[in-house]
Design an enzyme around this catalytic site. Structure first.
Site, PDB file in Angstrom:
ATOM      1  N   HIS A  22       0.874  -1.172   0.000  1.00 30.30           N
ATOM      2  CA  HIS A  22       0.000   0.000   0.000  1.00 30.30           C
ATOM      3  C   HIS A  22       0.911   1.221   0.000  1.00 30.30           C
ATOM      4  CE1 HIS A  22      -2.282  -3.025   2.442  1.00 30.30           C
ATOM      5  NE2 HIS A  22      -3.267  -2.639   1.664  1.00 30.30           N
ATOM      6  N   ASP A  45       2.367   1.766   3.349  1.00 31.71           N
ATOM      7  CA  ASP A  45       3.303   0.791   3.920  1.00 31.71           C
ATOM      8  C   ASP A  45       4.734   1.319   3.817  1.00 31.71           C
ATOM      9  OD1 ASP A  45       1.246  -0.983   4.441  1.00 31.71           O
ATOM     10  OD2 ASP A  45       1.510  -2.082   2.560  1.00 31.71           O
TER      11      ASP A  45
HETATM   12  C1  GCO Z   1      -7.821  -7.767   3.807  1.00 29.76           C
HETATM   13  C2  GCO Z   1      -7.364  -7.634   2.378  1.00 29.76           C
HETATM   14  C3  GCO Z   1      -6.173  -6.786   2.221  1.00 29.76           C
HETATM   15  C4  GCO Z   1      -5.909  -6.451   0.791  1.00 29.76           C
HETATM   16  C5  GCO Z   1      -4.881  -5.404   0.720  1.00 29.76           C
HETATM   17  C6  GCO Z   1      -4.398  -5.104  -0.651  1.00 29.76           C
HETATM   18  O1  GCO Z   1      -8.763  -8.469   3.995  1.00 29.76           O
HETATM   19  O2  GCO Z   1      -7.226  -7.179   4.699  1.00 29.76           O
HETATM   20  O3  GCO Z   1      -7.083  -8.916   1.884  1.00 29.76           O
HETATM   21  O4  GCO Z   1      -5.075  -7.411   2.788  1.00 29.76           O
HETATM   22  O5  GCO Z   1      -5.531  -7.576   0.081  1.00 29.76           O
HETATM   23  O6  GCO Z   1      -5.375  -4.263   1.280  1.00 29.76           O
HETATM   24  O7  GCO Z   1      -5.400  -5.095  -1.561  1.00 29.76           O
END
Ligand code: GCO
Ligand code: MN
Length: 389
Positions: A54, A57
């Site tokens: 992200h 991050d």
């Molecule tokens: C969750 C999601 C996230 C996404 C991430 C990137 O349920 O927390 O799976 O981990 O995958 O935000 O798209």
């Protein structure tokens, strides 16, 4: 060493997976922070191909432009030194309180506009890092109170946002495709486009459907009580499976995000079998996190465990395919039929007439046992390690 991850395996991890500190709604963090640079170096040594992130991050939400530029440059250098790539990048549109009622589907136009602003900046950063896939997971796009939003407007707004962003990517001349990730609930009481199927339907309504695919996640499908292999297969067949999110989960629970292969081994096996026998060539991305009981060493045990389990299941999938008894059962069930072939080849009035006129001995057709008990048992014995290749 057997089951050693290699770059060709195309394994990737979200930075947030290894950086997960064990915080949950009932308890504080149990591990110290791990910075993105340490994670990349360590995963690179372990044979991982890529990482995903992200925007926040790596770059704090309130970073100055100079700070952003410095972090991106350093991160790119660390990736190159580690022989790693960016599997995908995405935007954090769930953590900051501004997104408490969603981003693109917030009732507040200022929030929707800020969401576009945040995503466009995140896309720019992703391009600088060399990413060609950008993910949208709308964790806050939903409701607890059904009467709080006009859901028809929400669907329209989500479409308007994605259309705008597709145009932005083209306008900038970026080589970037979008991937959408479904989840039925959590953190919202209910999240829009709750299943991958809903997203596939939605994508077809966009200005540039060919730019947009999906990345289903095991845990999310199981939360919705669906069959992962079936869901991923439909996406794969449609050319829409841009990448996969892998983890493990007990059926119908909260989002457990467990180490791949640690639960529902049969389900994980069917999924690996599907991917490995149907030419999937995208990133095998683990979106899971270590148990809260772990220290930093446990984080690497977790990461290695995900990859080893994938490779073990892959070996077993190939063993299953090569098994003479499996092949014999399949061959016996594979009834060839010229009429079907003609129909599958495309409609013609002659074929329609011929199929309608044909007489079928349905009693005889139904008589033969299909030996799926045996097929399933062979799979069990391969999985349990007692059937030799
Ligand atoms: C969750 C999601 C996230 C996404 C991430 C990137 O349920 O927390 O799976 O981990 O995958 O935000 O798209
Ligand atoms: Mn995910």
């Amino acid at each position: 060493m057997a089951y050693e991850p290699r770059k060709e395996d195309k394994f990737s991890f979200g930075l947030w997976t290894c950086a997960n500190r064990g915080r949950d709604p009932f308890g504080e963090a149990t591990r110290p922070p791990l910075d993105p640079f340490t994670i990349v170096r360590k995963l690179g040594e372990m044979g991982v191909w890529g990482v995903s992130l992200h925007d926040n991050d790596l770059i704090p939400i309130d970073a100055s432009v100079a700070e952003r530029d410095r972090l991106l440059k350093e991160f790119k250098k660390t990736l190159d030194e580690s022989g790693m790539v960016i599997a995908m990048a995405t935007t954090n549109m769930f953590y900051d309180p501004v997104f408490k009622d969603g981003g693109f589907t917030s009732n507040d136009g200022r929030v929707r506009s800020y969401s576009l602003h945040k995503v466009m900046h995140a896309i720019d950063a992703a391009v600088e890092l060399g990413a060609d896939t950008f993910v949208f997971w709308g964790g806050r796009e939903g409701t607890e109170v059904d009467l709080s939003k006009n859901h028809v407007d929400s669907v329209k707004r989500y479409r308007e946002a994605l259309n705008f962003l597709c145009h932005y990517v083209k306008d900038q001349g970026y080589n970037m495709r979008f991937s959408l990730e479904a989840k039925p609930n959590e953190p919202r009481g209910d999240i829009y486009f709750s299943t991958t199927g809903a997203l596939l339907g939605f994508i077809a309504t966009l200005d540039y459907p060919e730019m947009v695919g999906v990345n289903p996640e095991v845990a999310h499908e199981l939360m919705a009580n669906l069959n992962c292999a079936h869901v991923y297969a439909q996406c794969l067949e449609a050319g829409k499976l841009f990448l996969v999110h892998l983890n493990s989960q007990k059926y119908a629970r909260y989002d457990q995000d467990l180490r791949f292969g640690s639960e529902d081994i049969q389900g994980n096996f069917a999924l690996v079998h599907l991917l490995e026998t149907n030419g999937f060539d995208g990133a095998r991305e683990f979106d899971a996190h270590p148990y809260r009981t772990e220290d930093v060493d446990g984080v690497w045990d977790f990461a290695m465990g995900c990859m080893r389990n994938y490779l073990i299941l892959k070996e077993k999938a190939l063993q299953f395919e090569a098994d003479p008894e499996v092949q014999e059962i399949r061959a016996a069930n594979d009834g060839a039929c010229a009429l079907w072939e003609a129909a599958a080849g495309g409609y013609s009035p002659e074929t329609a007439r011929a199929i309608k006129a044909e007489s079928y001995d349905i009693k005889a057709m139904a008589e033969r046992g299909l030996r799926y008990e045996r097929l399933s048992q062979i799979a069990c014995e391969i999985l349990l390690g007692v059937r030799k290749a």
